[in-house]
Design a protein around this motif. Structure first.
Motif, PDB file in Angstrom:
ATOM      1  N   ALA A  67      27.594  37.779  29.280  1.00  0.00           N
ATOM      2  CA  ALA A  67      29.041  37.963  29.179  1.00  0.00           C
ATOM      3  C   ALA A  67      29.405  39.446  29.188  1.00  0.00           C
ATOM      4  O   ALA A  67      30.388  39.854  29.839  1.00  0.00           O
ATOM      5  CB  ALA A  67      29.567  37.296  27.913  1.00  0.00           C
ATOM      6  N   LEU A  70      29.031  40.814  32.714  1.00  0.00           N
ATOM      7  CA  LEU A  70      30.018  40.257  33.632  1.00  0.00           C
ATOM      8  C   LEU A  70      31.408  40.831  33.387  1.00  0.00           C
ATOM      9  O   LEU A  70      32.125  41.183  34.333  1.00  0.00           O
ATOM     10  CB  LEU A  70      30.063  38.736  33.492  1.00  0.00           C
ATOM     11  CG  LEU A  70      31.090  37.997  34.349  1.00  0.00           C
ATOM     12  CD1 LEU A  70      30.793  38.180  35.842  1.00  0.00           C
ATOM     13  CD2 LEU A  70      31.131  36.518  33.986  1.00  0.00           C
ATOM     14  N   LEU A  71      31.777  40.963  32.110  1.00  0.00           N
ATOM     15  CA  LEU A  71      33.131  41.397  31.765  1.00  0.00           C
ATOM     16  C   LEU A  71      33.230  42.890  31.473  1.00  0.00           C
ATOM     17  O   LEU A  71      34.334  43.393  31.224  1.00  0.00           O
ATOM     18  CB  LEU A  71      33.634  40.609  30.549  1.00  0.00           C
ATOM     19  CG  LEU A  71      33.552  39.077  30.641  1.00  0.00           C
ATOM     20  CD1 LEU A  71      34.099  38.437  29.376  1.00  0.00           C
ATOM     21  CD2 LEU A  71      34.303  38.564  31.865  1.00  0.00           C
ATOM     22  N   LEU A  89      30.726  30.342  28.828  1.00  0.00           N
ATOM     23  CA  LEU A  89      30.935  31.543  29.633  1.00  0.00           C
ATOM     24  C   LEU A  89      31.898  31.292  30.777  1.00  0.00           C
ATOM     25  O   LEU A  89      32.722  32.156  31.115  1.00  0.00           O
ATOM     26  CB  LEU A  89      29.586  32.044  30.177  1.00  0.00           C
ATOM     27  CG  LEU A  89      29.632  33.349  30.999  1.00  0.00           C
ATOM     28  CD1 LEU A  89      30.276  34.469  30.199  1.00  0.00           C
ATOM     29  CD2 LEU A  89      28.233  33.733  31.473  1.00  0.00           C
ATOM     30  N   LEU A  90      31.847  30.107  31.379  1.00  0.00           N
ATOM     31  CA  LEU A  90      32.755  29.793  32.478  1.00  0.00           C
ATOM     32  C   LEU A  90      34.204  29.756  32.002  1.00  0.00           C
ATOM     33  O   LEU A  90      35.101  30.299  32.659  1.00  0.00           O
ATOM     34  CB  LEU A  90      32.363  28.454  33.102  1.00  0.00           C
ATOM     35  CG  LEU A  90      33.233  27.979  34.278  1.00  0.00           C
ATOM     36  CD1 LEU A  90      33.184  29.006  35.416  1.00  0.00           C
ATOM     37  CD2 LEU A  90      32.781  26.619  34.758  1.00  0.00           C
ATOM     38  N   GLN A  93      35.270  33.296  31.338  1.00  0.00           N
ATOM     39  CA  GLN A  93      35.459  34.023  32.593  1.00  0.00           C
ATOM     40  C   GLN A  93      36.811  33.706  33.221  1.00  0.00           C
ATOM     41  O   GLN A  93      37.527  34.609  33.684  1.00  0.00           O
ATOM     42  CB  GLN A  93      34.318  33.672  33.550  1.00  0.00           C
ATOM     43  CG  GLN A  93      34.399  34.350  34.909  1.00  0.00           C
ATOM     44  CD  GLN A  93      33.269  33.926  35.821  1.00  0.00           C
ATOM     45  OE1 GLN A  93      32.285  33.332  35.368  1.00  0.00           O
ATOM     46  NE2 GLN A  93      33.397  34.217  37.094  1.00  0.00           N
ATOM     47  N   GLU A  94      37.173  32.423  33.241  1.00  0.00           N
ATOM     48  CA  GLU A  94      38.458  32.039  33.828  1.00  0.00           C
ATOM     49  C   GLU A  94      39.624  32.656  33.076  1.00  0.00           C
ATOM     50  O   GLU A  94      40.584  33.164  33.677  1.00  0.00           O
ATOM     51  CB  GLU A  94      38.577  30.511  33.832  1.00  0.00           C
ATOM     52  CG  GLU A  94      37.604  29.827  34.789  1.00  0.00           C
ATOM     53  CD  GLU A  94      37.673  28.314  34.684  1.00  0.00           C
ATOM     54  OE1 GLU A  94      38.346  27.824  33.737  1.00  0.00           O
ATOM     55  OE2 GLU A  94      37.070  27.621  35.523  1.00  0.00           O
ATOM     56  N   TRP A  96      39.545  35.334  31.112  1.00  0.00           N
ATOM     57  CA  TRP A  96      39.473  36.804  31.162  1.00  0.00           C
ATOM     58  C   TRP A  96      40.064  37.347  32.453  1.00  0.00           C
ATOM     59  O   TRP A  96      40.877  38.284  32.436  1.00  0.00           O
ATOM     60  CB  TRP A  96      38.019  37.237  30.988  1.00  0.00           C
ATOM     61  CG  TRP A  96      37.837  38.726  30.985  1.00  0.00           C
ATOM     62  CD1 TRP A  96      37.532  39.534  32.046  1.00  0.00           C
ATOM     63  CD2 TRP A  96      37.943  39.597  29.851  1.00  0.00           C
ATOM     64  NE1 TRP A  96      37.434  40.830  31.668  1.00  0.00           N
ATOM     65  CE2 TRP A  96      37.681  40.900  30.307  1.00  0.00           C
ATOM     66  CE3 TRP A  96      38.220  39.394  28.505  1.00  0.00           C
ATOM     67  CZ2 TRP A  96      37.691  42.017  29.466  1.00  0.00           C
ATOM     68  CZ3 TRP A  96      38.225  40.491  27.660  1.00  0.00           C
ATOM     69  CH2 TRP A  96      37.973  41.776  28.141  1.00  0.00           C
ATOM     70  N   PHE A  97      39.665  36.798  33.568  1.00  0.00           N
ATOM     71  CA  PHE A  97      40.144  37.329  34.848  1.00  0.00           C
ATOM     72  C   PHE A  97      41.572  36.878  35.159  1.00  0.00           C
ATOM     73  O   PHE A  97      42.200  37.409  36.072  1.00  0.00           O
ATOM     74  CB  PHE A  97      39.199  36.915  35.972  1.00  0.00           C
ATOM     75  CG  PHE A  97      37.872  37.634  35.902  1.00  0.00           C
ATOM     76  CD1 PHE A  97      37.801  39.003  36.105  1.00  0.00           C
ATOM     77  CD2 PHE A  97      36.706  36.943  35.607  1.00  0.00           C
ATOM     78  CE1 PHE A  97      36.587  39.666  36.027  1.00  0.00           C
ATOM     79  CE2 PHE A  97      35.489  37.595  35.527  1.00  0.00           C
ATOM     80  CZ  PHE A  97      35.426  38.969  35.737  1.00  0.00           C
ATOM     81  N   ASP A 100      43.088  39.583  30.950  1.00  0.00           N
ATOM     82  CA  ASP A 100      42.133  40.078  29.969  1.00  0.00           C
ATOM     83  C   ASP A 100      42.810  40.630  28.718  1.00  0.00           C
ATOM     84  O   ASP A 100      42.299  40.506  27.611  1.00  0.00           O
ATOM     85  CB  ASP A 100      41.220  41.125  30.588  1.00  0.00           C
ATOM     86  CG  ASP A 100      41.982  42.338  31.093  1.00  0.00           C
ATOM     87  OD1 ASP A 100      43.158  42.180  31.460  1.00  0.00           O
ATOM     88  OD2 ASP A 100      41.406  43.439  31.117  1.00  0.00           O
TER      89      ASP A 100
END
Length: 525
Positions: A67, A70-71, A89-90, A93-94, A96-97, A100
């Motif tokens: 994580a 990736l971030l 994590l998925l 991720q969704e 965050w992007f 954020d």
């Protein structure tokens, strides 16, 4: 450890025989070693992973590192972000992007991208601590700039740790400040004991807040956890030997469903069973309606004055005992049915009571057999420890290789698995209403029960007849006894295979969507 196949043991001069079990057993003597291996369910390739504390820590750190990379956030921030998103994590991720800054605010992180491992600072110059109101030159603050002295930080974090595992969610001491306190602060201000507690709770969040990881629910305690990424229900074989259901967290209960198991557990613990007993074994006093149990032979009942009313009545007809005299036709005229009297009401109560007694008898029938297999299953754990001692003695004193005796463990674990399934077949049968399904269910249950009992007896009694005398001492060596052992090993191994087939059959048939009655009629044909 190595051993010689030529190791000798002594035994009785009588021929060691087995009763006919109506199954095909392979002949004794020299066997192919490949067919002697019974792979227990615990060691078969499973779609899940059993982890101890060290494995959990490694898995958690790996997840945080992924994580963070990736971030592009710190390890501290990665921990907070993943925990707030259920260690998915998925999902993180969704979110965050998508936004954020919104995620940072929601998780109690600074909205400014932080590159330092510990988002804290010392506010230089004379300042006043908001907690103790002391003027301090250097206050310690998070990125929110709410400064407090070191003693107040220490006392605050100690209190948070002492309050329990919610310490991992600790926020800034300032009223309504959402800024989360990083792990580095606990390492800085807490003593060694509290640091360890806090680290343990941080590790536990990976299980407690993670839908893909669960602790083993062994009632006697277990430190292992299981990670499973699937969605369907599954039996989990923990390294502590406890087998449990992933879906409901109860002991593995095939062929009974999770819903049925819940009904059964509620029934076993509910007060409704007490009510059923009262209805089945007591009658109500006609005057005060208190339940009364008949504890003597005569039908002259007296309601106890302690908690009752002292009323005297007849147990059979519930009529006033004073009316059972010579002036009313004798004491035993209540055996004559009078359609115009209140006997109809009493008869209805009697039918209701008999129905309750019948239902209670059915429940006790299934419950007693449920508990019998439960006890047998638990005894196999003790017997496995006993077998370990006997195997070691045979290895040390007779030269048998440990691998030669592995079949004993495999057979005992097979018995344990069968006992567990048989235990829950009685719950399945108790709630099985379809009379068309009953014949095949009872047929499969009987076959598995028969083979399980035979295999269990073989391990408990027949094995000792070969090696041990009445005082549990090893017999002296002889080639004849060694040959008996080879025959016994062949029979036990093949009978384990046979029992496994019956176990697979009942789980397949009872777990199938096809009607049991239809398959039974086809098999009968």
């Amino acid at each position: 450890m190595d051993g010689s196949d030529g190791g000798s043991i002594a035994g009785d001069s009588e021929e060691f025989e087995y009763e006919d079990q109506d199954v095909e057993l392979k002949s004794g003597g020299e066997e192919d070693e490949d067919q002697m291996v019974i792979e227990p369910p615990e060691v078969r390739k499973a779609p899940y992973t059993i982890m101890n504390a060290g494995d959990l820590a490694n898995r958690q750190n790996k997840c945080i590192s992924e994580a963070s990379d990736l971030l592009q956030v710190t390890h501290e921030e990665g921990f907070v972000l993943l925990r707030q998103h259920g260690w998915d994590l998925l999902r993180l991720q969704e979110a965050w992007f998508d936004n954020d800054q919104k995620v940072r605010n929601r998780c109690g992180l600074s909205t400014a991208k932080c590159t330092s491992p510990a988002p804290s600072s010392n506010l230089a110059g004379p300042k006043v601590c908001s907690i103790c109101m002391s003027a301090i030159d250097d206050l310690v603050a998070l990125d929110c700039s709410h400064g407090f002295c070191e003693e107040c930080w220490r006392g605050y974090l100690h209190t948070q740790v002492d309050d329990g595992k919610s310490a991992v969610q600790t926020r800034c001491p300032q009223h309504k400040c959402p800024m989360v306190v990083p792990t580095a602060f606990f390492s800085r201000f807490c003593d060694v004991e509290r640091q360890k507690k806090y680290q343990d709770w941080c590790l536990r969040t990976y299980v407690d807040e993670n839908a893909s990881v669960k602790w083993c629910p062994n009632p006697v305690g277990c430190q292992f956890a299981c990670e499973y990424q699937g969605v369907e229900s599954l039996e989990i074989h923990c390294q502590c030997t406890f087998v449990w259901c992933w879906a409901c967290g109860e002991e593995a209960h095939m062929p009974a469903s999770c819903k049925t198991v819940n009904q059964w557990n509620v029934k076993n613990s509910a007060e409704s069973e007490n009510i059923s007993w009262i209805r089945a074994h007591t009658k109500k006093c006609p005057k005060c309606h208190k339940p009364i149990e008949k504890n003597q032979g005569c039908n002259h009942m007296v309601c106890s004055k302690a908690g009752g009313c002292g009323h005297e009545f007849c147990w059979l007809c519930l009529g006033d005992w004073a009316s059972h005299g010579t002036s009313t036709g004798g004491y035993y005229q209540c055996n004559i049915y009078d359609k115009q009297s209140k006997q109809g009401k009493h008869a209805e109560e009697e039918r209701s009571r008999q129905e309750a007694k019948h239902a209670l008898d059915i429940y006790m029938f299934y419950f007693e057999r449920f508990m019998d297999h439960d006890k047998g299953m638990k005894l196999t754990v003790i017997q496995e420890q006993d077998i370990e001692g006997k195997v070691q003695r045979l290895h040390d004193e007779h030269g048998f290789a440990i691998i030669e005796l592995q079949f004993l463990y495999d057979a005992l674990r097979q018995v344990r698995a069968c006992r567990r399934v048989l235990k829950w077949t009685y719950v399945y049968g108790y709630y099985l209403d379809d009379s068309n399904e009953k014949p095949l269910f009872e047929y499969l249950q009987k076959n598995l029960e028969e083979k399980t009992d035979c295999l269990h007896e073989m391990l408990e009694k027949d094995f000792d007849k070969i090696f041990f005398d009445q005082d549990n001492q090893l017999s002296s060596g002889s080639e004849e006894a060694h040959q008996k052992f080879m025959t016994f090993r062949s029979h036990a191994t093949n009978f384990t295979n046979v029992t496994q087939k019956f176990l697979t059959q009942i789980l397949t048939d009872l777990g199938s969507d096809t009607g049991l009655g239809q398959r039974f009629s086809q098999s009968s044909t």
